[in-house]
Design a protein around this motif. Structure first.
Motif, mmCIF file in Angstrom:
data_model
loop_
_atom_site.group_PDB
_atom_site.id
_atom_site.type_symbol
_atom_site.label_atom_id
_atom_site.label_comp_id
_atom_site.label_asym_id
_atom_site.label_seq_id
_atom_site.Cartn_x
_atom_site.Cartn_y
_atom_site.Cartn_z
ATOM 1 N N LYS A 1 32.862 27.712 39.410
ATOM 2 C CA LYS A 1 33.346 29.093 39.282
ATOM 3 C C LYS A 1 34.398 29.387 40.346
ATOM 4 O O LYS A 1 35.444 29.992 40.067
ATOM 5 C CB LYS A 1 32.171 30.065 39.413
ATOM 6 N N ASN B 1 37.680 27.526 39.569
ATOM 7 C CA ASN B 1 38.409 28.173 38.472
ATOM 8 C C ASN B 1 39.116 29.432 38.955
ATOM 9 O O ASN B 1 40.252 29.724 38.548
ATOM 10 C CB ASN B 1 37.455 28.523 37.331
ATOM 11 N N THR B 2 38.445 30.176 39.837
ATOM 12 C CA THR B 2 39.028 31.427 40.347
ATOM 13 C C THR B 2 40.268 31.156 41.178
ATOM 14 O O THR B 2 41.314 31.786 40.981
ATOM 15 C CB THR B 2 37.992 32.200 41.195
#
Length: 250
Positions: free
Chosen positions: A9, A12-13
């Motif tokens: 996560k 991806n951010t």
């Protein structure tokens, strides 16, 4: 950053942020401070704002330290309203209702409460090979847990009773090599709550982990034992976690 052992996560951010920064470099040969501030101000929720600010500044500071002329945003962190997580009052009764609704959700919530594992990754990705032969322990390598440290977790007898071990390479819930998708348990939980409107809105699958943590601290009074049980990387993480729980003893 992408080569560091960080969560999917997070990676991806920061990749999304980096793509937007590249566009500014192409247009302006730099990253205007106006763009940085406007980018942050998109986020009205204080938690989201602070998270993106931290990620963005990590990239900008790296650029600045390596000779790239860029300004760091002067916007300050926003004060977040703390949420007090209350324990589930009738944990046994709720688990029985879940058992009647969906077996996989029941096993997930039981493991979240009884083993203090995180539901959407650590539990969802469990394979039968992660269990000992007698199902009394779960052995997780550092690549499978948030703290990146190996964990050996005891499995309570009431959970062992409902487990039927299958092929070691199979996922515990899908009974195939591939696990269910990330939102699998969240979807089933929403369906369960729709059929049981009497369950408080604040109760989530993570509430089982919060309840288990409170129970351990009340029984032992030891933050060190809580840290080991929760798989936290440090005492400070456990203290921060406890601050958000309803623990009168603190």
């Amino acid at each position: 950053k992408l080569n560091e052992p960080l969560s999917e996560k997070y990676l991806n951010t920061i990749e999304t942020i980096a793509n937007e920064l590249r566009q500014q470099v192409v247009l302006h040969k730099t990253i205007p401070i106006e763009f940085t501030n406007n980018y942050l101000n998109r986020y009205k929720n204080p938690t989201s704002f602070n998270t993106i600010r931290r990620h963005l500044n990590a990239l900008l500071n790296y650029l600045k330290e390596n000779g790239f002329r860029v300004e760091i945003s002067s916007l300050r962190p926003r004060k977040q309203t703390e949420t007090l997580h209350k324990p589930i009052e009738d944990i046994g009764g709720l688990l029985e209702e879940i058992r009647a609704f969906n077996h996989n959700l029941f096993v997930c919530c039981s493991l979240t409460y009884g083993c203090l594992l995180r539901p959407h990754r650590e539990i969802r990705l469990l394979k039968w090979e992660d269990f000992s032969d007698d199902l009394s322990h779960i052995n997780l390598t550092g690549s499978k847990v948030k703290s990146k440290r190996n964990r050996i977790v005891p499995v309570p007898s009431y959970i062992r009773e409902v487990l039927i071990k299958r092929d070691s390479n199979c996922n515990v819930f899908s009974n195939s090599i591939e696990p269910y998708n990330k939102g699998y348990f969240s979807l089933i939980w929403r369906r369960f709550k729709r059929l049981n409107p009497d369950i408080k809105t604040s109760v989530t699958i993570y509430s089982f982990r919060h309840t288990g943590a409170i129970e351990i601290f009340k029984r032992t009074g030891s933050i060190i034992k809580l840290q080991k049980s929760m798989g936290h990387s440090s005492i400070n993480v456990s203290l921060t976690y406890l601050r958000g729980l309803e623990v009168p003893e603190l």
